[in-house]
Each structure stands twice: as C-alpha cells, then as structure tokens.
Design a protein around this motif. Structure first.
Motif, PDB file in Angstrom:
ATOM      1  N   TYR A  82     -28.006   4.091   6.303  1.00 32.77           N
ATOM      2  CA  TYR A  82     -27.484   5.054   7.488  1.00 32.77           C
ATOM      3  C   TYR A  82     -28.727   6.033   7.948  1.00 32.77           C
ATOM      4  N   CYS A  83     -29.275   6.625   6.840  1.00 31.20           N
ATOM      5  CA  CYS A  83     -30.276   7.668   7.111  1.00 31.20           C
ATOM      6  C   CYS A  83     -31.476   7.057   7.817  1.00 31.20           C
ATOM      7  N   HIS A  85     -31.653   4.409   9.262  1.00 30.52           N
ATOM      8  CA  HIS A  85     -31.302   3.929  10.648  1.00 30.52           C
ATOM      9  C   HIS A  85     -31.213   5.093  11.749  1.00 30.52           C
ATOM     10  N   ASP A  86     -30.630   6.213  11.433  1.00 32.68           N
ATOM     11  CA  ASP A  86     -30.265   7.201  12.151  1.00 32.68           C
ATOM     12  C   ASP A  86     -31.796   7.876  12.810  1.00 32.68           C
ATOM     13  N   ASN A  89     -33.285   5.332  15.100  1.00 34.44           N
ATOM     14  CA  ASN A  89     -32.437   5.436  16.169  1.00 34.44           C
ATOM     15  C   ASN A  89     -32.501   6.541  17.005  1.00 34.44           C
ATOM     16  N   SER A  90     -32.560   7.775  16.562  1.00 34.46           N
ATOM     17  CA  SER A  90     -32.547   9.251  17.041  1.00 34.46           C
ATOM     18  C   SER A  90     -33.916   9.148  17.826  1.00 34.46           C
ATOM     19  N   ALA A 235     -35.109  14.016  13.210  1.00 32.94           N
ATOM     20  CA  ALA A 235     -33.558  13.774  13.057  1.00 32.94           C
ATOM     21  C   ALA A 235     -33.327  14.843  11.850  1.00 32.94           C
ATOM     22  N   PHE A 239     -31.579  13.719   6.109  1.00 32.90           N
ATOM     23  CA  PHE A 239     -31.835  12.265   6.197  1.00 32.90           C
ATOM     24  C   PHE A 239     -33.391  11.857   5.985  1.00 32.90           C
TER      25      PHE A 239
END
Length: 254
Positions: A82-83, A85-86, A89-90, A235, A239
């Motif tokens: 998740y970290c 990807h964020d 993605n951010s 981000a 993360f």
C-alpha cells in the motif's frame, strides 16, 4: 512478421492528438514501478525480520495457529505494498492535475520547455511508444528546494550555470514495455540534451526513485552523476520510510 529490432523510431514534438496515447503511456509508466519497489522493500533484511516477528506473534496469539501467523505476515506485506502504491499513485495524480493537464500550454507555449514523443511504425500505423519532457528552471528554485529538504546541500556543490542561473529538468521519460532494450530511452534523453544546448542551459537534472534501476543505469552510461539523495517523495513521509524509497537527483553538464 517484422521483429522488434526492425522498427525505426522517430522523435517529434508532442501534438494535441497524442493526448490519449500519452496519458495511457504515462500512467502505466509510473505505476509499473510499484511492484519492483514492493519486491525491493519486502526483501529488505529489516522487513524480513519484522515479517517473521509479526508472523510469530500471530502464531502465539492464535494459539499455535499457522493460519493466523500467515494472516499477520500477509497484513504486513499488504501495508508495504500500500505504501509503495500510494507513493507512485500520488506522484501520478499530482502531475496529471498540474503540468500534464495541459501539455500544450505548459510545454509547447513556453520557449524554455519541451515535450517530445517517440513513434514506431506498426503495421503501417504510427504508434506512440515513448515520451520525454524538459522544463527550464532558475538556479534559485533549486536552492530553495534543497533548503526545504534540509539536506545540507550547498548550491556551490553544483556546476556553475549560465549567467542567468538557469538549468533544465528532465521528467516523464517513459518507454513502452514492448519497446525497451532498443536504445530508445537513450535517444529520448539525447533529444532533451540537444534541446538544452539550443536553449543555452549548462546542465540537465533528473530525479529518479531508487527502484528505477534501468533508468539510473541508462543515465549513468550517458554521463549523468548523482548529486544528492533524499526521501521526499511528496507522499506521507512515513510511507517513504516503510517502502524504503529514496529519490536520487542526477545531473549532466552540457
């Protein structure tokens, strides 16, 4: 049927009609770094140790339950993914809402900026298979940036610029997966360097995340040198620590 090595690439300036292909190429090019980043993070010795500890805790708390041990370990792996990807993605969403929202206005209409696409002829049809962008900047912007990062980098460590203190930053260098290992990334980078020479910039800077090993290797072969490294991925800082992703700034004198 032609082999990929038979394809000839042409590099030209971006046109508004390229928007759909460019957006798809850009998004895929950014998000494809998620899995390599995750794999690199999950195999880090520290993370392996944490995963084993969490799994053991699940085993004990579950009354010698292998299922709960696996569940706890999977939750930790999921958090790392998740970290990763964020972070990407951010970055992608931020660029889509800023400079990529209107490429013509932000690049083509500004003399110090440029945006190019690479085309290949596929079955008689021109297909966009790569891209690169350059943004002209002032020296003061870089000094302010490093002050904000608080990394103790003195601007005198960088090469002397032209009298107006300007330099250029390269970004959005993406090559479609099926078209890699054909020297296209190097051709796009050289296009950016030629543009910088024409505009009188004395150096070209690029920021790359640590999982982008192929891009880092390509830049090194073309004479780029790492000048700084930081963990500001735009981000959540936590993360970046979990994902263990660093940003490397590389530059080449022109």
């Amino acid at each position: 049927m032609a082999h990929k090595s038979d394809f000839q690439f042409s590099i030209r300036e971006y046109k508004p009609s390229d928007k759909h292909e460019i957006m798809s190429l850009f998004c895929h090019g950014i998000l494809e770094h998620v899995y390599p980043a995750f794999f690199k993070a999950i195999t880090n010795p520290d993370h392996v140790g944490i995963a084993l500890s969490i799994s053991m805790a699940g085993y004990v708390l579950g009354g010698s339950s292998y299922f709960q041990a696996l569940l706890f370990g999977s939750l930790w792996a999921g958090l790392i993914y998740y970290c990763c990807h964020d972070i990407y993605n951010s970055y992608m969403m931020g660029r889509l809402s800023t400079d990529m929202a209107d490429i013509a206005a932000n690049y083509l209409e500004i003399p110090s900026n440029g945006f190019w696409v690479a085309e290949a002829n596929v079955n008689g049809q021109a297909k966009v298979v790569g891209m690169v962008a350059v943004i002209g900047k002032r020296q003061e912007e870089e000094e302010e940036r490093f002050d904000n990062l608080n990394r103790g980098v003195n601007s005198t460590e960088f090469a002397q610029d032209a009298s107006d203190g300007s330099y250029a930053q390269m970004s959005h260098i993406v090559v479609g997966f099926a078209w890699r290992r054909r020297n296209l990334g190097s051709q796009l980078t050289r296009k950016a360097l030629d543009f910088c020479k024409e505009r009188g910039f004395s150096r070209l800077v690029i920021d790359l995340s640590s999982p982008q090993t192929a891009a880092i290797s390509m830049c090194q072969k073309l004479g780029f040198v790492q000048m700084a490294m930081h963990s500001n991925t735009h981000a959540n800082p936590w993360f970046s620590k979990v994902a263990r992703i660093n940003v490397m700034q590389m530059e080449k004198l022109i």
